[in-house]
Design a protein around this motif. Structure first.
Motif, PDB file in Angstrom:
ATOM      1  N   TYR A  42       0.904  -1.192  -0.012  1.00  0.00           N
ATOM      2  CA  TYR A  42       0.202  -0.118   0.100  1.00  0.00           C
ATOM      3  C   TYR A  42       0.734   1.098   0.029  1.00  0.00           C
ATOM      4  O   TYR A  42       2.166   1.148   0.654  1.00  0.00           O
ATOM      5  N   GLN A 195      -6.679   1.975  -8.134  1.00  0.00           N
ATOM      6  CA  GLN A 195      -6.975   0.663  -7.543  1.00  0.00           C
ATOM      7  C   GLN A 195      -7.244  -0.363  -8.619  1.00  0.00           C
ATOM      8  O   GLN A 195      -8.273  -0.091  -9.501  1.00  0.00           O
ATOM      9  N   GLN A 204      -2.448  -1.269  -5.472  1.00  0.00           N
ATOM     10  CA  GLN A 204      -2.642   0.072  -5.552  1.00  0.00           C
ATOM     11  C   GLN A 204      -1.570   0.614  -6.329  1.00  0.00           C
ATOM     12  O   GLN A 204      -0.356   0.345  -5.995  1.00  0.00           O
TER      13      GLN A 204
END
Lengths: 407, 251
Positions: A42, A195, A204
């Protein structure tokens, strides 16, 4: 490519591939599975990987090549952050001027501090750099200069933040809807994330991450060039034998000072990028623990190697993230198969190593690496590689009817 | 006047007078040995020549210029190279890299940033370094790490590094100390060869009389910080003052 030989080009390409594919590679587990907490793909964490990678690459130019162990490099990262945030406050939310200023300010501070501290070597140099960094931390934390000139410079313990009243000469003080504008690169927002859902997986792709990644690759490329340049050779000579340097007609001070300034600029760059991803700067970034962390990263990965510091930075930041997320409830879940009394005991032991106690784990990992792999993770990789190639050689030898004479 | 002139040099360490009123002149293109018993001040004198120590009084002139107050690296750039008692080489680097550094130092001076170029494209430096390696008979060891060389090879490498700078004066501080006989003889042969093939002045500080008498054209005997005699080797051999200094007054 770009003047690198084949081996270095391959290394650069591999690093580039790893960095660009990181959103996939770091997200191997489906988003809803129990293993999802081991995912690292992330944006926030990936940004930290590459930014600390830059910090460690720069630190390695000083420590890995010349052997001068600075214990105050976080100070340059800190001033880089402050410089960048001031740029966001005064000029524009575009990250380029902020990063350029961060690099320059990091370099200037490094020139000043390096000029003084490099009069000594060994432990005295380390202590001097530590002292300077702590002084700078104290100045930033108490906003000493700000109190002196009458307007806040570092905003003390709160940290420097953007406000709606900032002038931003080339930009806007506030967006039409009344919020603080976001950091961007010529209009491309650092926070914008694409995304991608692939079955159970969620990938992501964050613009800020890719921006940092490109900067890191450039920084990495420059560090390879420095390693392979006559200047880099001289820096390695400084580490190897200063006496011989002196009696070979070479003046050591300018070499070490230049290396110090370069690594200070790398630290400033890392600080500038940090502020670009999240526009605030606090004094805690200059703490001695932050300086110690980059030393750990470099040694853990392999000081003096090209890729080591990047690996070390990734390693530490990954485990910091994973271990500090695990809490007592997770542990109970993991060890629920054990009999009750034993489960309580195991969880009681284990919980000291996770969460805020993760530094205990880091300490153990660091100890193991230093004892068994003094050359860091890179040495570990080489050992494994050597194991395979030896087995391959042995196979070839047994197949061959006659043995070649050893070289 | 020689290439190196030492005039009235004295050096004190607290109460100890290490050198008192040393006068010494080394002729260009000669091999000059400085001998003397332990504590005679040989090393102190050498350190005064290369800028590691600054004498209390007197002057040291190299080729008409004073070396006093200059740093070792400046004195080296003037043309004085020094070989140490224990070989001082870049142990972590390869033999080839060891040899390239002095070549760079000669070409680029005491400091040049030079971060844009790449070592492996500096063909002129590589060629020069390889030439010296070949002269030293070490070309086959070029990829070895310097620290893994034998003692004799380390010495060879160090002398080669000094020579690659093409110095005008080569100072050797007990170059065969702690060496086996075979290595000592190799070093003597190497130095003889250097002396015959090059325009170079060699000053040698030595304990081993075998080395001194096989190389030196002129010998200065130092005792208790002052030069006793200076003469040709044959005359030094039987000199009563020398015997006295080495064997003691009653000897």
């Amino acid at each position: 490519m770009f003047g690198l030989d084949k081996k270095d080009t391959t290394l650069l390409i591999i690093v580039a591939l790893l960095v660009f594919l990181a959103p996939f590679l770091l997200n191997p587990f489906p988003a809803d599975s129990a293993m999802a907490q081991f995912n690292a793909g992330y944006p926030d964490l990936m940004q930290r990987f590459v930014i600390f990678g830059i910090f460690a690459i720069g630190f390695n130019i000083l420590f890995g090549l010349t052997g001068y162990l600075s214990f105050g490099h976080a100070a340059f990262l800190g001033v880089g952050s402050y410089a960048a945030v001031w740029m966001f406050k005064l000029l524009t939310m575009n990250v380029i001027p902020a990063i350029v200023l961060a690099v320059i300010v990091g370099g200037l501070f490094a020139a000043l501090i390096g000029y003084i501290t490099l009069r000594r070597s060994g432990i005295y140099f380390s202590i001097l750099t530590l002292a300077f960094a702590q002084m700078m931390f104290a100045i930033a934390y108490s906003d000493l200069i700000g109190r002196f000139v009458g307007t806040s410079i570092t905003n003390g313990e709160t940290g420097l933040q953007l406000t709606l009243n900032d002038p931003r000469i080339l930009g806007e003080s506030a967006t039409p809807d009344g919020s603080i504008p976001l950091t961007n690169l010529f209009g491309w927002d650092m926070r914008s994330t694409y995304q991608m859902d692939v079955g159970a997986w969620l990938f992501q792709f964050n613009f800020g991450y890719y921006f940092c990644a490109v900067v890191m690759l450039i920084a990495f490329f420059l560090s390879i060039r420095i390693f392979r340049s006559p200047f880099g050779l001289m820096l390695r000579a400084v580490k190897s034998n200063q006496q011989r340097m002196n009696y070979t007609g070479l003046n050591i001070r300018p070499y070490t000072l230049t290396a110090f300034i370069i690594s200070g600029m790398y630290a400033g760059l890392a600080g500038g990028l940090m502020a670009s991803m999240d526009p605030l700067a606090g004094a805690e970034r200059m703490q001695w623990t932050a300086s110690g962390e980059v030393v750990l990263m470099t040694i853990l990965g392999g000081a003096g190697t090209l890729i080591g510091p990047v690996l070390g930075a990734g390693f530490i930041k990954y485990f910091e993230n994973i271990f500090s997320k695990i809490n007592e409830a997770t542990l109970h879940q993991w060890f629920s198969f054990l009999p009750d009394g034993l489960e309580t005991f195991v969880v009681w032991v284990a919980e000291h190593f996770v969460g805020s106690g993760w530094h205990l784990t880091l300490g153990i990992l660091f100890m193991l690496v230093v004892i068994f792999l003094p050359g860091g993770l890179v040495e570990g990789g080489q050992k494994i590689g050597g194991l395979f190639s030896r087995r391959k050689q042995a196979d070839e030898k047994s197949k061959a009817t006659k043995t070649e004479p050893a070289e | 006047m020689g290439i190196l002139d030492v005039k009235n040099v004295s050096k004190r360490f607290g109460g100890l007078k290490a050198l008192s009123d040393v006068n010494l002149s080394i002729k260009e293109n000669s091999v000059h040995a400085i001998i003397g018993p332990n504590g005679a001040g040989k090393s102190t004198l050498l350190n005064c020549l290369v800028g590691k120590l600054i004498p209390d009084t007197g002057s040291v002139m190299f080729d008409g210029q004073s070396v006093l107050g200059r740093s070792p690296y400046e004195i080296n750039q003037m043309g004085i190279s020094r070989v140490f008692q224990t070989p001082e080489i870049f142990g972590d680097l390869t033999v080839m890299e060891n040899m390239m550094i002095p070549v760079f130092a000669r070409r680029d001076g005491a400091f040049r940033m030079h971060a844009v170029a790449m070592v492996n494209t500096e063909t002129d430096v590589i060629e020069q370094a390889e030439q010296v390696l070949e002269d030293m008979n070490m070309a086959d060891k070029r990829h070895m790490t310097a620290a893994s060389l034998s003692r004799g090879d380390k010495r060879r490498l160090e002398i080669g590094m000094c020579l690659s700078q093409q110095p005008r004066l080569l100072l050797l501080d007990e170059p065969t100390a702690g060496m086996a006989r075979a290595d000592t003889n190799n070093t003597i042969d190497l130095l003889k060869q250097i002396k015959d093939e090059r325009d170079i002045t060699i000053a040698i500080i030595e304990h081993d009389m075998h080395v001194v008498f096989s190389l030196a054209e002129r010998i200065t005997v130092l005792a208790q910080g002052t030069p006793l005699v200076e003469d040709e080797p044959q005359k030094i051999r039987g000199h009563p003052k020398v015997r006295e200094a080495y064997l003691g007054e009653s000897g």
